[in-house]
Design a protein around this motif. Structure first.
Motif, mmCIF file in Angstrom:
data_model
loop_
_atom_site.group_PDB
_atom_site.id
_atom_site.type_symbol
_atom_site.label_atom_id
_atom_site.label_comp_id
_atom_site.label_asym_id
_atom_site.label_seq_id
_atom_site.Cartn_x
_atom_site.Cartn_y
_atom_site.Cartn_z
ATOM 1 N N MET A 1 5.224 11.122 3.475
ATOM 2 C CA MET A 1 5.731 11.152 4.854
ATOM 3 C C MET A 1 5.847 12.576 5.374
ATOM 4 N N ARG A 2 6.184 13.506 4.509
ATOM 5 C CA ARG A 2 6.261 14.909 4.926
ATOM 6 C C ARG A 2 4.869 15.438 5.298
ATOM 7 N N LEU A 3 3.877 15.149 4.475
ATOM 8 C CA LEU A 3 2.527 15.660 4.706
ATOM 9 C C LEU A 3 1.866 15.028 5.927
ATOM 10 N N THR A 4 2.178 13.776 6.219
ATOM 11 C CA THR A 4 1.535 13.083 7.348
ATOM 12 C C THR A 4 2.347 13.189 8.639
ATOM 13 N N GLU A 5 3.501 13.822 8.580
ATOM 14 C CA GLU A 5 4.279 14.189 9.769
ATOM 15 C C GLU A 5 4.519 13.012 10.719
ATOM 16 N N GLY A 6 4.981 11.898 10.135
ATOM 17 C CA GLY A 6 5.358 10.759 10.957
ATOM 18 C C GLY A 6 4.270 9.741 11.197
ATOM 19 N N GLU A 7 3.049 9.998 10.733
ATOM 20 C CA GLU A 7 1.958 9.042 10.945
ATOM 21 C C GLU A 7 2.049 7.842 10.002
ATOM 22 N N LEU A 8 2.693 8.031 8.841
ATOM 23 C CA LEU A 8 2.827 6.956 7.871
ATOM 24 C C LEU A 8 4.283 6.810 7.470
ATOM 25 N N VAL A 9 4.715 5.565 7.289
ATOM 26 C CA VAL A 9 6.038 5.271 6.742
ATOM 27 C C VAL A 9 5.815 4.605 5.391
ATOM 28 N N SER A 10 6.508 5.070 4.359
ATOM 29 C CA SER A 10 6.196 4.678 2.993
ATOM 30 C C SER A 10 7.463 4.357 2.221
ATOM 31 N N LYS A 11 7.401 3.272 1.427
ATOM 32 C CA LYS A 11 8.555 2.916 0.591
ATOM 33 C C LYS A 11 8.078 2.241 -0.687
ATOM 34 N N ALA A 12 8.488 2.799 -1.795
ATOM 35 C CA ALA A 12 8.154 2.267 -3.098
ATOM 36 C C ALA A 12 9.143 1.183 -3.503
ATOM 37 N N GLY A 13 8.693 0.311 -4.397
ATOM 38 C CA GLY A 13 9.554 -0.656 -5.061
ATOM 39 C C GLY A 13 9.274 -0.616 -6.548
ATOM 40 N N ALA A 14 10.223 -1.079 -7.326
ATOM 41 C CA ALA A 14 10.046 -1.073 -8.777
ATOM 42 C C ALA A 14 8.948 -2.040 -9.195
ATOM 43 N N GLU A 15 8.533 -1.928 -10.459
ATOM 44 C CA GLU A 15 7.519 -2.790 -11.062
ATOM 45 C C GLU A 15 6.182 -2.739 -10.325
ATOM 46 N N GLY A 16 5.781 -1.523 -9.936
ATOM 47 C CA GLY A 16 4.445 -1.327 -9.403
ATOM 48 C C GLY A 16 4.234 -1.747 -7.968
ATOM 49 N N VAL A 17 5.295 -1.805 -7.167
ATOM 50 C CA VAL A 17 5.181 -2.172 -5.758
ATOM 51 C C VAL A 17 5.199 -0.914 -4.884
ATOM 52 N N GLN A 18 4.296 -0.857 -3.914
ATOM 53 C CA GLN A 18 4.244 0.241 -2.948
ATOM 54 C C GLN A 18 3.800 -0.310 -1.603
ATOM 55 N N CYS A 19 4.538 0.017 -0.545
ATOM 56 C CA CYS A 19 4.182 -0.435 0.802
ATOM 57 C C CYS A 19 4.134 0.748 1.753
ATOM 58 N N ILE A 20 3.170 0.692 2.692
ATOM 59 C CA ILE A 20 2.947 1.784 3.643
ATOM 60 C C ILE A 20 2.560 1.184 4.984
ATOM 61 N N GLY A 21 3.107 1.732 6.063
ATOM 62 C CA GLY A 21 2.717 1.320 7.405
ATOM 63 C C GLY A 21 2.186 2.496 8.193
ATOM 64 N N ARG A 22 1.204 2.240 9.057
ATOM 65 C CA ARG A 22 0.646 3.290 9.918
ATOM 66 C C ARG A 22 1.307 3.190 11.280
ATOM 67 N N THR A 23 2.095 4.190 11.632
ATOM 68 C CA THR A 23 2.944 4.114 12.809
ATOM 69 C C THR A 23 2.124 4.031 14.092
ATOM 70 N N GLY A 24 2.580 3.146 14.965
ATOM 71 C CA GLY A 24 1.970 2.982 16.272
ATOM 72 C C GLY A 24 0.714 2.144 16.291
ATOM 73 N N GLU A 25 0.221 1.712 15.126
ATOM 74 C CA GLU A 25 -1.040 0.976 15.075
ATOM 75 C C GLU A 25 -0.906 -0.438 14.534
ATOM 76 N N GLY A 26 0.298 -0.819 14.086
ATOM 77 C CA GLY A 26 0.495 -2.190 13.640
ATOM 78 C C GLY A 26 -0.347 -2.584 12.456
#
Length: 317
Positions: free
Chosen positions: A233-258
């Motif tokens: 999120m720091r490197l993409t300066e608000g273009e991506l929102v990212s949140k990890a979960g345990a046991e190999g889960v990772q989710c990412i959204g691209r802001t403004g593009e749905g």
């Protein structure tokens, strides 16, 4: 979730190479959806179900934004960010959690998350921000404070209803279980998780837009220095929102593009999900090559003799 023409394709494989020789392999599934629940790209099966774990936290935070709790207790975007976090228990992060409790006039002893091993306070547990947010909602609504983790508690039912509404599914169809912190988490299909993050990032909902702004403006609160979510999120300066979960889960959204991505490493390995996230983000064109190089150096180069590589591509539907 709306199904596309097909929702199954070859899985991705992450290989650990030691001086170029394969030492270990991880099988990984990944799905890209839009904010209407349509599967756009897939590796594996979009209907694979797994517990959302901490990737659910931005949606649990909807209980705070949707009830007026933020305004009632004059909580800031930094407070909202720590509510969404899986933090490292640094002094800065712990103080932010305490700020939520202090402003809500809640004793820290009411937190029901565990005390981390080798630590002295529940405030230091990585989910303490989420718990503080739930307690603040209970205080604002005059709901019981000592039973806030029970699935039938009003704050959990509020969260449950928000997730069901976003996925346009009857609440009775969801399966829940307790996360390690004691709070309920939900068994969701990868396509459903990707759709949730597409909606989170779409900018079409004011409550979720505020959550995204808090997370992307205060990425250090979300994880910590050197952690994947914070650095992405720091490197993409608000273009991506990212949140990890345990046991190999990772989710990412691209802001403004749905559009949203959900990743599941089938054996739960953390290192593999970050490698796949970088690989998928590069394939989708969501990060610049320079950002990809920095992330690769940080999360795919594991030392002088070891590195990760990802084999396979998303299938475009």
């Amino acid at each position: 979730m709306t199904r596309g023409k097909r929702t199954q394709a070859a899985e991705l494989e992450v290989r650990l190479l030691r001086e170029g020789i394969i030492e270990s392999k991880h099988q990984v599934q990944a799905v890209v959806c839009d904010d209407r629940g349509r599967v756009l790209s897939v590796a594996g099966n979009s209907e694979t179900a797994t517990f959302a774990r901490s990737a659910l936290k931005p949606f649990q935070a909807l209980s705070v934004t949707a009830t007026g709790t933020l305004d009632r207790y004059e909580l800031s975007d930094r407070d909202l960010a720590i509510i969404c976090s899986s933090h490292q228990g640094t002094i800065e992060q712990v103080r932010q959690v305490f700020n939520i409790l202090w402003r809500s006039d809640i004793e820290a002893s009411l937190l029901q998350c565990p005390i981390p091993e080798g630590k002295s306070s529940r405030l230091q547990y990585n989910c303490s921000g989420k718990h503080a947010g739930m307690l603040a909602v209970c205080q604002q609504r005059h709901w019981p404070l000592n039973t806030y983790l029970q699935h039938n508690h009003p704050v959990q039912q509020l969260i449950f209803g928000k997730v069901a509404e976003l996925l346009r599914m009857p609440a009775a169809e969801f399966i829940h279980a307790h996360d390690d912190c004691g709070a309920p988490t939900y068994l969701l299909q990868l396509g459903q998780m990707a759709s949730l993050y597409a909606q989170l990032a779409s900018g079409q909902n004011l409550d979720m837009e505020r959550i995204v702004r808090a997370m992307t403006h205060h990425p250090t609160m979300i994880a910590g220095e050197g952690e994947f979510d914070t650095e992405l999120m720091r490197l993409t300066e608000g273009e991506l929102v990212s949140k990890a979960g345990a046991e190999g889960v990772q989710c990412i959204g691209r802001t403004g593009e749905g559009m949203g991505i959900a990743i599941k490493v089938m054996d739960g390995a953390k290192r593999a999900k970050y490698a796949v996230a970088i690989h998928v983000l590069q394939q989708m064109g969501w990060i610049d090559p320079s950002v990809g190089e920095i992330l690769t150096e940080s999360f795919m180069t594991l030392g002088k003799f070891k590195r990760l590589e990802v084999i396979g591509e998303l299938s475009i539907l």
